[in-house]
Design an enzyme around this catalytic site. Structure first.
Site, PDB file in Angstrom:
ATOM      1  N   GLU A 186     -27.116  -9.402  59.865  1.00 53.07           N
ATOM      2  CA  GLU A 186     -27.896  -8.595  58.916  1.00 53.07           C
ATOM      3  C   GLU A 186     -27.374  -8.721  57.490  1.00 53.07           C
ATOM      4  O   GLU A 186     -28.163  -8.796  56.540  1.00 53.07           O
ATOM      5  CB  GLU A 186     -27.883  -7.115  59.336  1.00 53.07           C
ATOM      6  CG  GLU A 186     -28.612  -6.820  60.627  1.00 53.07           C
ATOM      7  CD  GLU A 186     -27.715  -6.923  61.848  1.00 53.07           C
ATOM      8  OE1 GLU A 186     -28.152  -6.530  62.948  1.00 53.07           O
ATOM      9  OE2 GLU A 186     -26.567  -7.409  61.705  1.00 53.07           O
ATOM     10  N   HIS A 242     -10.469 -10.187  33.118  1.00 56.20           N
ATOM     11  CA  HIS A 242      -9.731 -11.014  34.069  1.00 56.20           C
ATOM     12  C   HIS A 242      -9.553 -12.418  33.485  1.00 56.20           C
ATOM     13  O   HIS A 242     -10.406 -13.292  33.685  1.00 56.20           O
ATOM     14  CB  HIS A 242     -10.487 -11.102  35.396  1.00 56.20           C
ATOM     15  CG  HIS A 242     -10.715  -9.782  36.055  1.00 56.20           C
ATOM     16  ND1 HIS A 242     -11.656  -8.886  35.594  1.00 56.20           N
ATOM     17  CD2 HIS A 242     -10.130  -9.208  37.139  1.00 56.20           C
ATOM     18  CE1 HIS A 242     -11.633  -7.805  36.380  1.00 56.20           C
ATOM     19  NE2 HIS A 242     -10.725  -7.985  37.309  1.00 56.20           N
ATOM     20  N   HIS A 255      -4.254 -11.637  36.639  1.00 55.06           N
ATOM     21  CA  HIS A 255      -5.543 -11.493  37.328  1.00 55.06           C
ATOM     22  C   HIS A 255      -6.498 -10.543  36.610  1.00 55.06           C
ATOM     23  O   HIS A 255      -7.595 -10.939  36.231  1.00 55.06           O
ATOM     24  CB  HIS A 255      -5.342 -11.002  38.762  1.00 55.06           C
ATOM     25  CG  HIS A 255      -6.636 -10.700  39.465  1.00 55.06           C
ATOM     26  ND1 HIS A 255      -7.398 -11.676  40.053  1.00 55.06           N
ATOM     27  CD2 HIS A 255      -7.305  -9.539  39.651  1.00 55.06           C
ATOM     28  CE1 HIS A 255      -8.495 -11.133  40.568  1.00 55.06           C
ATOM     29  NE2 HIS A 255      -8.460  -9.834  40.343  1.00 55.06           N
TER      30      HIS A 255
END
Length: 678
Positions: free
Chosen positions: A427, A47, A278
């Site tokens: 959580e 990338h 990207h």
């Protein structure tokens, strides 16, 4: 710091790199860009866009602000840097090489993404010196950094500014902020006012699919403002704006988000600002054009001497800070030095084993029927007295998980000296923050929720196991034994799912004694996390004869021998060991010598020598496993001719004793399974 009151910082989101940037800065940033695109091109994988886009931000951060020591990457008072956007790993590897980290040679850069290199596709802690955590799963880095920043404040409250005084910096992407876990993390950070946490958001408006507006129309600045953060949007290619924003963030009394508007693939003639830069190499022609656009004439992997010298000087910038810290450390009282060094090393107080044995003896003497969640609470009351670095918490279930020791006090935004964290109903964020504390070192984190919600924690648990970090998960309400809350809260597949994670100890203690032993092993397991599954219902004390030996440390052991040469072996965990022992009585009354094996931790049992495992399992006997969960994973212990008494579907809502009868997890069913196989 909002755009309205930050005239000193550029807010023009569409500007190119400012002409005011010094030539030296531009060349230093371009060195990052060149190494990133060359390494990705050679690997034919990676990338390049993010490193190229964030090169200006990284250059300012590491040359002006970051406190680190290239010669001592693990210096305890270094600033932490987390590349949450781990796919852009060549940004970090380029920095490490340019700053003079000895192991990050140019050959390592050339071997990007190759077997055995220090430059894997995503950064990996312990594998690459200078990398603080294993990142890649988006959202995890920014969320884990909250735990790092919290650990810094808590240790500062304990040891003072002389020994603990540093920042946590994060580079995060759109993907990090879109992942749900980040919402929990930024909310926690804002609530706790973690002002030493500074997030540099790569605000480039691009995702893999294309323009960000294909999937997102929210306002990140408004979102972070609402969570209690200091925020600003700047031109991420303007060195002066970047420096001013970071300087301000360091003085804020809130965590800070600096949204850096950048061009992904900066300098690439056709791929700048597009998804094309990207996640794939730029290609030879595009790289040639990029070199021309950037004014970079050096050959691939070559850095001009003057540019390299500028970076190496930056790498030495904090040497005085490191030496001054060591002087303060040397001047600290002996007991303070010893405790700081012990907790940083992760070693445990000498009193731990004797304290655990004292608790075990009290359990065997009293012989009370008690839920293992309550037994765990009793154990924690003792542990909190002898392990001061133990930091607890719960995802808003303190009274149900029984995770708070009597001596523990709450950590708040006004007082970080406590050792119990109210995570709220978060959580995901809790488990990531625990990883951050474990990575930071100096604290041993544990956190609680119901076992069924382990699914919410799972990505962070997996990372803890992958990173070999000691985090302890207290999962109460471990089976259909929780009763009336019904199938949504009754875990049936969760033990098997957790056991599938490598390097994770999954404990399911059968009584109070095994609960104490599980805690001791979890604390001593410095290179792996542990999950302790605990009951809501009361269990009899089965270990009625004290031994100093930690039998649970071997994962499985014979808890009740047969009367005569065994014909059957019953293997059970947790609350079902009691059922197995009741079945044993039936069978032995019928003349079938039967032994019972308690297996509180399959993971540890699997690590025992083959001779020990064979002696415990006794392949020549009829083997029946008993667990109020699914059968997956038990075949290795019972063999093809063995049997399993447990669940094969979801639970139901009813009192727990009725549920065990309804689903056939009873002593009668276990005894019958043996009879059918004799």
């Amino acid at each position: 710091m909002t755009p309205a009151n930050s005239a000193a910082v550029s807010t023009d989101a569409d500007t190119q790199a400012s002409n005011a940037n010094s030539p030296e800065h531009n060349m230093m940033a371009n060195a990052i860009r060149a190494l990133a695109m060359d390494a990705v091109e050679q690997a034919k994988s990676g990338h390049p866009g993010m490193p190229m886009g964030m090169a200006d931000v990284a250059t300012v951060l590491f040359t002006k602000f970051m406190k680190f020591c290239a010669q001592d990457p693990s210096w305890p008072d270094r600033d932490r840097f987390v590349l949450s956007a781990g796919h852009g790993s060549m940004l970090q590897y380029s920095l490490l090489h340019l700053l003079g980290f000895e192991d990050m040679t140019i050959d390592q850069i050339k071997n990007f993404r190759q077997m055995g290199s220090l430059t894997p596709g995503h950064p990996e802690v312990d594998h690459t010196p200078g990398v603080e955590m294993t990142t890649g799963p988006l959202g995890q880095g920014i969320s884990t950094s909250v735990g790092m920043a919290l650990a810094e404040r808590m240790l500062n409250a304990r040891f003072g500014d002389d020994l603990v005084d540093h920042f946590t910096y994060v580079i995060a992407s759109d993907g990090d902020l879109m992942e749900g876990i980040s919402h929990e993390a930024i909310s926690m950070a804002g609530h706790l006012k973690l002002s030493r946490l500074i997030v540099l958001f790569d605000d480039n408006g691009i995702t893999i699919d294309g323009s960000l507006d294909l999937s997102e129309s929210g306002d990140q600045i408004a979102r972070f403002d609402a969570a209690g953060w200091d925020t600003i949007r700047i031109d991420g290619h303007d060195a002066a704006a970047i420096e001013a924003a970071i300087e301000h963030a360091r003085t804020s009394d809130k965590p800070s988000l600096i949204a850096c508007r950048t061009k992904i693939g900066f300098g690439a003639p056709t791929k700048e600002g597009t998804a094309g830069s990207h996640g794939a190499p730029l290609g030879a022609d595009e790289i040639e054009g990029t070199r021309a656009a950037l004014g970079w004439s050096s050959a691939p992997f070559e850095i001009p001497a003057n540019v390299r010298d500028s970076w190496r000087v930056a790498g030495l910038r904090a040497a005085k800070d490191r030496a001054a810290w060591q002087a303060r450390m040397d001047e600290a009282p002996d007991d303070v030095q010893a405790e700081f060094e012990r907790t940083q090393a992760g070693s445990l107080p000498n009193a731990l084993h004797s304290e655990v044995n004292k608790m075990k003896r009290s359990f065997t003497d009293e012989k009370k029927a008690v839920a293992t969640r309550k037994a765990s609470e009793a154990v924690l009351n003792g542990l909190a007295e002898v392990v001061p670095e133990l930091v607890g918490g719960s995802a808003d279930l303190t009274g149900s998980n029984n995770t708070r020791a009597k001596s523990q006090t709450s950590v708040t935004a006004d007082d970080y000296s406590g050792n119990y964290i109210h995570y709220g109903i978060r959580e995901h964020g809790m488990a990531a923050a625990m990883n951050g504390m474990a990575l930071h070192k100096g604290l041993i984190p544990y956190g609680g929720t119901f076992l069924v919600f382990a699914d919410y924690c799972r990505p962070s648990i997996r990372l803890a196991a992958l990173m070999k970090r000691r985090a302890i998960y207290v999962f109460s309400h471990d089976s259909i034994g929780l009763g009336e809350d019904g199938p949504t809260h009754q875990p049936v597949e969760h033990l098997a799912a957790l056991r599938a994670i490598p390097n994770l100890n999954v404990f399911r203690p059968a009584d109070a004694v095994e609960t104490a032993e599980a805690w001791e092993v979890a604390l001593k397991s410095i290179d792996r996390p542990s999950a302790i599954a605990l009951t809501r219902q009361n269990l009899e004390t089965l270990r009625t004869k004290h031994t100093d030996e930690n039998l649970s440390a071997r994962g499985g052991y014979e808890i009740s021998p047969s009367d005569g040469d065994a014909k059957a072996t019953l293997i059970a965990t947790g609350s079902e060991v009691e059922i197995a022992m009741a079945a044993q009585k039936q069978l032995q009354a019928e003349g079938v010598p039967t032994r019972v094996v308690s297996m509180p931790c399959q993971d540890l049992f699997n690590e025992q020598p083959a001779a020990y495992r064979e002696d415990i399992l006794r392949p020549g006997t009829v083997r029946i496993a008993v667990e109020a969960g699914i059968e997956m994973g038990w075949q290795a212990y019972i063999g093809d001719k063995g049997g399993f008494v447990g669940m094969d579907g979801f639970g139901a809502s009813a009192p727990y004793k009725e549920l065990y009868e309804h689903f056939g997890i009873t002593a009668d069913a276990v005894a019958q399974a043996v009879r059918e196989r004799l």
